[in-house]
Design a protein around this motif. Structure first.
Motif, PDB file in Angstrom:
ATOM      1  N   VAL A   1      52.430  22.114  49.178  1.00 18.77           N
ATOM      2  CA  VAL A   1      53.614  22.980  49.303  1.00 18.77           C
ATOM      3  C   VAL A   1      53.997  23.141  50.777  1.00 18.77           C
ATOM      4  CG1 VAL A   1      54.381  25.387  49.093  1.00 18.77           C
ATOM      5  CG2 VAL A   1      53.331  24.225  47.128  1.00 18.77           C
ATOM      6  N   LEU A   2      53.008  23.375  51.621  1.00 17.20           N
ATOM      7  CA  LEU A   2      53.299  23.632  53.039  1.00 17.20           C
ATOM      8  C   LEU A   2      53.783  22.372  53.753  1.00 17.20           C
ATOM      9  CD1 LEU A   2      50.373  26.085  53.899  1.00 17.20           C
ATOM     10  CD2 LEU A   2      52.781  26.624  53.414  1.00 17.20           C
ATOM     11  N   ALA A   3      53.361  21.210  53.252  1.00 18.37           N
ATOM     12  CA  ALA A   3      53.821  19.947  53.857  1.00 18.37           C
ATOM     13  C   ALA A   3      55.324  19.768  53.658  1.00 18.37           C
ATOM     14  CB  ALA A   3      53.069  18.765  53.251  1.00 18.37           C
ATOM     15  N   GLU A   4      55.856  20.398  52.602  1.00 12.29           N
ATOM     16  CA  GLU A   4      57.290  20.285  52.311  1.00 12.29           C
ATOM     17  C   GLU A   4      58.118  21.371  52.985  1.00 12.29           C
ATOM     18  OE1 GLU A   4      58.432  20.052  48.233  1.00 12.29           O
ATOM     19  OE2 GLU A   4      56.956  18.493  47.771  1.00 12.29           O
TER      20      GLU A   4
ATOM     21  N   ASP B   1      60.860  24.936  60.905  1.00  9.74           N
ATOM     22  CA  ASP B   1      61.000  26.226  61.587  1.00  9.74           C
ATOM     23  C   ASP B   1      60.963  27.419  60.629  1.00  9.74           C
ATOM     24  OD1 ASP B   1      63.246  25.214  60.449  1.00  9.74           O
ATOM     25  OD2 ASP B   1      64.630  25.881  62.008  1.00  9.74           O
ATOM     26  N   ALA B   2      60.525  27.200  59.363  1.00 11.60           N
ATOM     27  CA  ALA B   2      60.623  28.280  58.364  1.00 11.60           C
ATOM     28  C   ALA B   2      59.456  29.267  58.433  1.00 11.60           C
ATOM     29  CB  ALA B   2      60.740  27.702  56.965  1.00 11.60           C
ATOM     30  N   ASP B   3      58.331  28.905  59.038  1.00 13.77           N
ATOM     31  CA  ASP B   3      57.155  29.777  59.166  1.00 13.77           C
ATOM     32  C   ASP B   3      56.822  30.463  57.840  1.00 13.77           C
ATOM     33  OD1 ASP B   3      55.004  31.092  60.306  1.00 13.77           O
ATOM     34  OD2 ASP B   3      56.228  32.648  61.261  1.00 13.77           O
ATOM     35  N   PRO B   4      56.437  29.689  56.811  1.00 11.40           N
ATOM     36  CA  PRO B   4      56.243  30.254  55.473  1.00 11.40           C
ATOM     37  C   PRO B   4      55.210  31.376  55.454  1.00 11.40           C
ATOM     38  CG  PRO B   4      55.474  27.964  55.578  1.00 11.40           C
ATOM     39  CD  PRO B   4      56.190  28.241  56.847  1.00 11.40           C
ATOM     40  N   LEU B   5      55.465  32.364  54.589  1.00 14.43           N
ATOM     41  CA  LEU B   5      54.539  33.484  54.393  1.00 14.43           C
ATOM     42  C   LEU B   5      53.857  33.299  53.041  1.00 14.43           C
ATOM     43  CD1 LEU B   5      53.364  36.303  55.058  1.00 14.43           C
ATOM     44  CD2 LEU B   5      55.436  37.278  54.024  1.00 14.43           C
TER      45      LEU B   5
END
Ligand code: JDH
Length: 251
Positions: A73-76, A80-84
């Motif tokens: 998921v994080l690879a996608e 610059d979104a800095d996922p939480l």
């Protein structure tokens, strides 16, 4: 806003297709993607749980499928979104309307839904070392997993994302109501139903009187069912004593 969900029960999230949030998804305002954790388990039985280290009842979710799912998921994620990452947990901080407002400003949320007794602690530690992780509880009662909690949080957050709620007037009214009191009772037509009347003030056309009545109803209702929500300065003099309910009998 991009929202990813990882769960062994992706079907729960079909509920979010209905009504409000489904329309926002169709319009592209919310991009919700649900992932089946078992797709990231590689044994024949697609195992995601194992016995607890140190013993004890129940099962714990294994770290490996979680690592693979979250890495995928994080690879996608956009650069610059800095996922939480949000993990629903009975041991988390309590999710409130203030949390919903805060999270509605995020670009990318990832919900990790545990089951059984929860997820191996190293998963939280790993992703907290690489980015932002929050454990959140929707309240002090025990659910069987994180799915229902995630749906509640996604709905509370989603309706605050600009362009989701059809009628932003209701959100404006909500922000004016933000004194922490409960809402006033609502009525519609007919004016009499089964001998029960709509309160006459609401049919009077006197907008000042209506506003006063509604505020009185809010205070009365809040004192009755959630007295802890009423600020001291809104209480009549005789109820403003220095000791709260909690001090009773303690000294
Ligand atoms: C995520 C698994 C089930 C049940 C242990 C906890 C005594 C641990 N508000 C909320 N309630 N429940 C959840 C929630 C439950 C979850 C998962 C969220 C993943 N489960 C589970 C029981 C225990 N139990 C309570 N202690 C007092 C030990 C997990 C939740 C949220 N958000």
């Amino acid at each position: 806003m991009r929202i990813d969900v990882v769960s062994i029960f992706p079907g729960y999230f079909d509920a979010l297709e209905l009504s409000l949030l489904g329309k926002a998804r169709q319009r592209g305002v919310i991009d919700l993607r649900v992932h089946d954790l078992r797709d990231f388990a590689h044994d024949r039985h697609r195992t995601v749980d194992d016995t607890p280290a140190g013993g004890g009842a129940g099962m714990v979710m294994k770290p490996e499928p979680w690592g693979e799912a979250l890495d995928s998921v994080l690879a996608e994620a956009e650069a610059d979104a800095d996922p939480l990452l949000i993990f629903p947990s009975p041991a988390g901080e309590v999710f409130t309307q203030a949390t919903a407002r805060e999270l509605a400003a995020e670009r990318h949320l990832v919900f990790g839904c545990g089951r059984y007794e929860g997820i191996d602690q190293r998963v939280f530690d790993e992703y907290a070392s690489r980015g932002r992780v929050r454990l959140m509880s929707i309240g002090d009662y025990v659910l069987n997993g994180g799915e229902v909690a995630s749906i509640a949080m996604i709905e509370a957050i989603g309706r605050l994302v600009p362009g989701v709620v059809g009628n932003p007037e209701s959100l404006v009214e909500e922000s004016h109501e933000a004194d922490g009191l409960l809402e006033y009772p609502s009525y519609t037509k007919p004016a009499r139903w089964r001998d029960r009347e709509v309160p006459p003030v609401l049919l009077s056309g006197n907008h000042a009187a209506i506003a006063t009545w509604r505020q009185e109803q809010r205070v009365e209702r809040t004192l009755r069912v959630r007295p802890e929500l009423v600020p001291r300065n809104m209480l009549p003099e005789e109820l403003r004593g220095s000791r709260g309910r909690h001090a009773a009998g303690r000294d």
